[in-house]
Design an enzyme around this catalytic site. Structure first.
Site, PDB file in Angstrom:
ATOM      1  N   HIS A 173       0.810  -1.215   0.000  1.00 44.68           N
ATOM      2  CA  HIS A 173       0.000   0.000   0.000  1.00 44.68           C
ATOM      3  C   HIS A 173       0.846   1.269   0.000  1.00 44.68           C
ATOM      4  O   HIS A 173       0.305   2.363  -0.120  1.00 44.68           O
ATOM      5  CB  HIS A 173      -0.940   0.000   1.211  1.00 44.68           C
ATOM      6  CG  HIS A 173      -1.989  -1.074   1.111  1.00 44.68           C
ATOM      7  ND1 HIS A 173      -3.264  -0.818   0.669  1.00 44.68           N
ATOM      8  CD2 HIS A 173      -1.931  -2.410   1.350  1.00 44.68           C
ATOM      9  CE1 HIS A 173      -3.956  -1.950   0.662  1.00 44.68           C
ATOM     10  NE2 HIS A 173      -3.167  -2.926   1.075  1.00 44.68           N
ATOM     11  N   ASP A 380       3.346   9.389  -1.524  1.00 40.92           N
ATOM     12  CA  ASP A 380       2.195   8.647  -1.023  1.00 40.92           C
ATOM     13  C   ASP A 380       1.883   7.529  -2.003  1.00 40.92           C
ATOM     14  O   ASP A 380       1.855   7.769  -3.215  1.00 40.92           O
ATOM     15  CB  ASP A 380       0.983   9.597  -0.914  1.00 40.92           C
ATOM     16  CG  ASP A 380       0.077   9.242   0.243  1.00 40.92           C
ATOM     17  OD1 ASP A 380       0.074   8.067   0.635  1.00 40.92           O
ATOM     18  OD2 ASP A 380      -0.630  10.141   0.751  1.00 40.92           O
TER      19      ASP A 380
END
Ligand code: G6P
Length: 481
Positions: A173, A380
């Protein structure tokens, strides 16, 4: 161990992540179990809540005694959850020390924050083994195992060593960095070999998947054939699956009258000034300090906005035992104080700052009330806040200012895309956002809404699992040849 009995002959899906999708609180009345609102929990809810499927992970609490441990285990079993209990030492070495002081900074391009400690590595290895032992005790022929995130990089190979034919997927992730960064880790070979035990490895973006392939080629010399790696006589597929959100949950909330009333109260409280909103976990990867600086730049360069806008900054506490996070908290507190002291007036505070976690209803009201959502991470993997903001504006009002360093920027070109390190251009984009006509807002939002609706969390889960099953069929066919 009731699960084993539920599905004797059929195959099941075992989901594994560091955290279980539940929050357990110790209160005076006893233990309180609350389901977590996270995107992953929602998306995988349809999986682990069905049949004999299970989710294995850390319950987020250290039991005080055996009775409490038993109580937690029993309650979780009714929810198809299996706990991996970790003691304080394991949490310090595995979670804080290795996961969040080596892997997190390296994968987020902050090598100067990495602390390489042999003892922490050993604990990381042992905790991964602890997870794999529990998985093994639940695993049966034809099951599929879906492992989530960087805390568990060694698991795929540990399970593969136990049962070669089992179907294993891993999804990361967070970003995967360039091999030049990954090679800095003293245990890089072990980590890459650990991951290569999987059949399918997923990342949010194509670039991340390519960086992983590059790292395997450069560091291990693994052969790459059409974006799949040849390892130990097996093929490992490395692919991109951008994660979505539960859009209907946010759309529905945004339409509820109680939420709309709360949003109106928030706007009233700020005397209908324009609201710029940011929501992040406290983390140096989120660009919080850079963002404060950019907002300060807006006030400095364009003083006409003074008293016309407010910046509502919600920072969610996170990893507060890790030194870099403690330091960041102090710096954020100081920076907000500086801006408010410099620019604030008797009747206007430029930055409204909360260090807290809010229930989803309040979050939804904030999204609804905000004219601009400012999402500017330095790095991110994906970033789901920006997608939640979009889904909270089905009426197509509002502007998203989004960092090009977030995985989501690849999917949302209709946001105002910025380089988060460029305080001047972020201020310019903020100005553009504040001045944008209703018509342009609506055009951009419409395009982004379409993406968020179509590529939602259910689409992501289905696509990924379908691919894993396709790969399994392929392998079975090859074996029977
Ligand atoms: C990121 C990571 C997750 C992690 C979450 C919260 O989204 O990708 O794996 O669970 O942050 O962090 P925490 O350290 O509190 O689990």
């Amino acid at each position: 161990m009731g699960f084993k009995k539920i599905k004797n002959k059929m195959s099941k899906t075992i989901i594994v992540s560091n955290r279980l999708p539940i929050k357990i609180e110790r209160t005076n009345q006893g233990l309180n179990f609350m389901p977590s609102e996270g995107g992953l929990a929602t998306g995988l809810g349809s999986i682990y809540n069905t049949g004999g499927n299970i989710w294995i992970g850390w319950p987020g609490i250290i039991p005080e005694n055996e009775t409490e441990e038993k109580e937690i285990r029993a309650k979780l079993e009714t929810l198809n959850l299996v706990p991996v209990f970790l003691d304080q030492e394991e949490l310090e070495g595995f979670y804080e020390g290795f996961s969040n002081e080596v892997l997190w900074p390296i994968c987020h391009y902050r090598p100067s924050y990495a602390v390489y400690d042999e003892a922490n590595w050993q604990t990381y290895l042992n905790v991964n083994l602890k997870f794999s032992d529990i998985i093994k005790s639940y695993m049966q022929e034809n099951d599929e195992i879906w492992i989530h995130d960087y805390q568990l990089m060694l698991l795929p190979s540990q399970i593969r060593a136990f049962k070669n034919e089992i179907s294993i997927a891993y999804f990361q992730h967070i970003p995967f960095p360039s091999h030049e960064l990954f090679r800095l880790i003293p245990w890089r070979n072990e980590l890459l070999n650990g991951l290569l035990g999987a059949d399918l490895i997923g990342f949010h973006t194509f670039n991340d998947s390519q960086y992983f392939i590059d790292a395997c080629s450069h560091i291990l010399g693994t052969k790459n054939k059409n974006n799949s790696l040849q390892h130990g006589g097996r093929t490992v597929f490395v692919e991109a699956y951008p994660m979505g959100i539960d859009n209907s949950k946010f759309e529905k909330l945004a339409k509820e009258s109680s939420i709309r009333e709360r949003a109106e109260t928030i706007r009233d409280n700020f005397r209908h000034r324009k609201i710029i909103l940011s929501v992040d976990r406290l983390d140096y990867s989120k660009g919080i300090l850079e963002r404060i600086h950019a907002f300060e730049n807006l006030l400095k360069e364009y003083p006409a906005y003074m008293k016309e806008v407010v910046y509502y900054m919600l920072v969610v506490p996170s990893r507060d035992q890790v030194p870099q996070y403690k330091m960041l908290k102090d710096e954020v507190d100081r920076s907000v104080g500086r801006v408010n002291a410099t620019y604030g007036t008797e009747d206007w505070i430029p930055i409204t700052y909360f260090y807290n976690s809010y229930p989803i209803e309040e979050l939804s009201a904030l999204y609804v009330s905000a004219d601009v959502c400012l999402v500017t991470p330095i790095r991110d993997g994906m970033n789901l806040v920006c997608k939640e903001y979009i889904a909270s504006h089905p009426e197509q009002h509002g502007v998203l200012v989004l960092s090009e360093m977030a995985g989501a920027a690849q999917e949302l070109p209709d946001a105002l895309i910025v380089n988060p390190n460029d305080a001047y251009s972020v201020a310019q984009s903020l100005m553009q956002a504040l001045e944008m006509t209703e018509e342009e807002q609506s055009e951009r939002m419409e395009a982004m809404l379409e993406n968020v609706r179509k590529f939602n969390i259910h689409h992501w889960v289905n696509q990924f699992l379908e691919r894993l099953r396709e790969i399994k069929d392929l392998q079975d066919k090859e074996l029977s040849r």
